[in-house]
Design a protein around this motif. Structure first.
Motif, PDB file in Angstrom:
ATOM      1  N   ALA A 191      38.105  22.802  14.942  1.00 19.14           N
ATOM      2  CA  ALA A 191      36.967  23.298  16.524  1.00 19.14           C
ATOM      3  C   ALA A 191      37.486  24.583  17.726  1.00 19.14           C
ATOM      4  CB  ALA A 191      36.539  21.875  16.991  1.00 19.14           C
ATOM      5  N   ILE A 192      38.794  24.264  17.594  1.00 17.01           N
ATOM      6  CA  ILE A 192      39.851  25.219  18.730  1.00 17.01           C
ATOM      7  C   ILE A 192      39.460  26.778  18.322  1.00 17.01           C
ATOM      8  CG2 ILE A 192      42.455  26.069  19.199  1.00 17.01           C
ATOM      9  CD1 ILE A 192      42.188  22.968  19.630  1.00 17.01           C
ATOM     10  N   PHE A 193      39.485  26.725  16.440  1.00 20.11           N
ATOM     11  CA  PHE A 193      39.427  27.565  15.738  1.00 20.11           C
ATOM     12  C   PHE A 193      38.034  28.805  15.471  1.00 20.11           C
ATOM     13  CE2 PHE A 193      43.105  26.188  12.841  1.00 20.11           C
ATOM     14  CZ  PHE A 193      43.825  28.588  13.710  1.00 20.11           C
ATOM     15  N   ILE A 194      37.053  27.659  15.802  1.00 14.20           N
ATOM     16  CA  ILE A 194      35.525  27.961  16.046  1.00 14.20           C
ATOM     17  C   ILE A 194      35.136  28.240  16.887  1.00 14.20           C
ATOM     18  CG2 ILE A 194      32.937  26.811  15.642  1.00 14.20           C
ATOM     19  CD1 ILE A 194      33.547  24.875  14.181  1.00 14.20           C
ATOM     20  N   GLY A 195      35.594  28.005  18.054  1.00 11.29           N
ATOM     21  CA  GLY A 195      35.633  27.930  19.753  1.00 11.29           C
ATOM     22  C   GLY A 195      36.136  30.226  19.355  1.00 11.29           C
ATOM     23  N   LEU A 240      32.583  19.579  20.696  1.00  7.51           N
ATOM     24  CA  LEU A 240      32.873  20.457  21.126  1.00  7.51           C
ATOM     25  C   LEU A 240      32.938  20.569  22.490  1.00  7.51           C
ATOM     26  CD1 LEU A 240      28.623  19.907  21.895  1.00  7.51           C
ATOM     27  CD2 LEU A 240      29.290  21.371  20.523  1.00  7.51           C
ATOM     28  N   SER A 241      33.862  20.197  22.605  1.00  8.15           N
ATOM     29  CA  SER A 241      35.208  20.499  23.636  1.00  8.15           C
ATOM     30  C   SER A 241      36.493  21.062  23.434  1.00  8.15           C
ATOM     31  CB  SER A 241      34.936  18.977  24.638  1.00  8.15           C
ATOM     32  OG  SER A 241      36.297  18.107  23.530  1.00  8.15           O
ATOM     33  N   TYR A 242      36.196  20.796  22.394  1.00  8.17           N
ATOM     34  CA  TYR A 242      37.226  21.400  21.668  1.00  8.17           C
ATOM     35  C   TYR A 242      37.279  22.848  21.517  1.00  8.17           C
ATOM     36  CZ  TYR A 242      40.334  17.317  20.972  1.00  8.17           C
ATOM     37  OH  TYR A 242      41.488  16.544  21.509  1.00  8.17           O
ATOM     38  N   ILE A 243      35.346  23.075  20.990  1.00  7.85           N
ATOM     39  CA  ILE A 243      35.661  24.491  21.382  1.00  7.85           C
ATOM     40  C   ILE A 243      35.298  25.165  21.946  1.00  7.85           C
ATOM     41  CG2 ILE A 243      32.729  25.614  20.455  1.00  7.85           C
ATOM     42  CD1 ILE A 243      32.015  23.776  18.587  1.00  7.85           C
ATOM     43  N   LEU A 267      37.527  28.311  22.480  1.00  6.33           N
ATOM     44  CA  LEU A 267      37.001  29.883  24.065  1.00  6.33           C
ATOM     45  C   LEU A 267      37.847  29.920  25.539  1.00  6.33           C
ATOM     46  CD1 LEU A 267      33.184  28.782  23.751  1.00  6.33           C
ATOM     47  CD2 LEU A 267      33.622  31.334  22.756  1.00  6.33           C
ATOM     48  N   SER A 268      37.830  28.974  25.891  1.00  6.19           N
ATOM     49  CA  SER A 268      38.851  29.023  27.510  1.00  6.19           C
ATOM     50  C   SER A 268      40.399  29.789  26.624  1.00  6.19           C
ATOM     51  CB  SER A 268      38.414  28.198  27.751  1.00  6.19           C
ATOM     52  OG  SER A 268      39.010  26.782  26.803  1.00  6.19           O
ATOM     53  N   LEU A 269      40.754  29.314  25.741  1.00  9.73           N
ATOM     54  CA  LEU A 269      41.929  29.874  25.170  1.00  9.73           C
ATOM     55  C   LEU A 269      41.855  31.253  25.256  1.00  9.73           C
ATOM     56  CD1 LEU A 269      43.007  27.172  22.572  1.00  9.73           C
ATOM     57  CD2 LEU A 269      43.717  28.030  25.002  1.00  9.73           C
ATOM     58  N   ALA A 270      41.321  31.594  24.236  1.00 12.09           N
ATOM     59  CA  ALA A 270      40.505  33.038  24.245  1.00 12.09           C
ATOM     60  C   ALA A 270      40.471  34.072  25.038  1.00 12.09           C
ATOM     61  CB  ALA A 270      40.017  33.461  22.827  1.00 12.09           C
TER      62      ALA A 270
END
Length: 209
Positions: free
Chosen positions: A152-156, A5-8, A12-15
């Protein structure tokens, strides 16, 4: 699960920061609807994936050569200024209640992809962010977990794209004709501004000390 969840949330924060992609998504959503806006984001995410792979396989040094930096800055300058001018020229054609004109979904996808892939800031961004995440994760977890956390980063990123597309495509019903034109003009100016910035960076690489 907490790590996943932290990577999601990282994705989100990157986008979230407003940049060329978000500006283009807002404009496309207002003009053509959800799918076009979303596919700009998907194109950008695919470009992000390319750079994640570049960082993962350690070939980022090739992209940091003066020639490649100059090429990417100039290509990004062209893409952003062209898109910005196209957005501004068609701004006055927008009318409230007007049926959205058909446009190729592939064009929207490629627009997002080329805007992101030609942005050297994306390279530096992923080198700094994903490079550090990769170093930390690789030292703590196995390869299969590394792949899961990278996904997970991609999901975010995709969650943010869906959110932006939904907001932009539904925002039109609350706009007046003048405000609609104003938003499109502002979007175009933003894209051109980023393009000019890229052009200055290319000039600095070519002629700077």
């Amino acid at each position: 699960m907490n790590v996943f969840l932290s990577y999601i949330l990282l994705g989100l924060s990157l986008a979230a920061p407003i940049g060329p992609i978000n500006a283009a998504q807002i404009d496309k959503g207002i003009r053509h609807g959800f799918m076009h806006s979303w596919l700009i984001g998907v194109g950008a995410v695919v470009a992000d994936g390319v750079y994640m792979m570049v960082v993962y396989f350690g070939v980022v040094h090739f992209l940091e050569t003066p020639f490649m930096k100059t090429f990417l800055w100039l290509f990004g300058c062209f893409i952003l200024i062209y898109t910005g001018i196209e957005t501004m020229l068609s701004a006055n054609k927008l009318k409230i209640g007007e049926k959205r004109k058909d446009e190729s979904l592939v064009k929207s996808f490629l627009s997002g992809f080329f805007m992101s892939i030609s942005n050297p800031l994306t390279i530096l961004f992923w080198l700094g962010i994903y490079g550090s995440v990769l170093a930390k994760t690789a030292a703590t977890y196995e390869t299969n977990q590394l792949i899961i956390y990278s996904s997970a980063i991609f999901i975010g990123l995709l969650i943010w794209d869906i959110t932006m597309a939904g907001i932009a495509s539904n925002f039109r019903k609350y706009l007046t004709s003048k405000l609609l034109v104003g938003i499109s003009l502002l979007s175009g100016i933003t894209l051109i501004g980023f393009g000019i910035y890229f052009g200055f960076q290319a000039f600095n690489v070519l002629f700077g000390s």
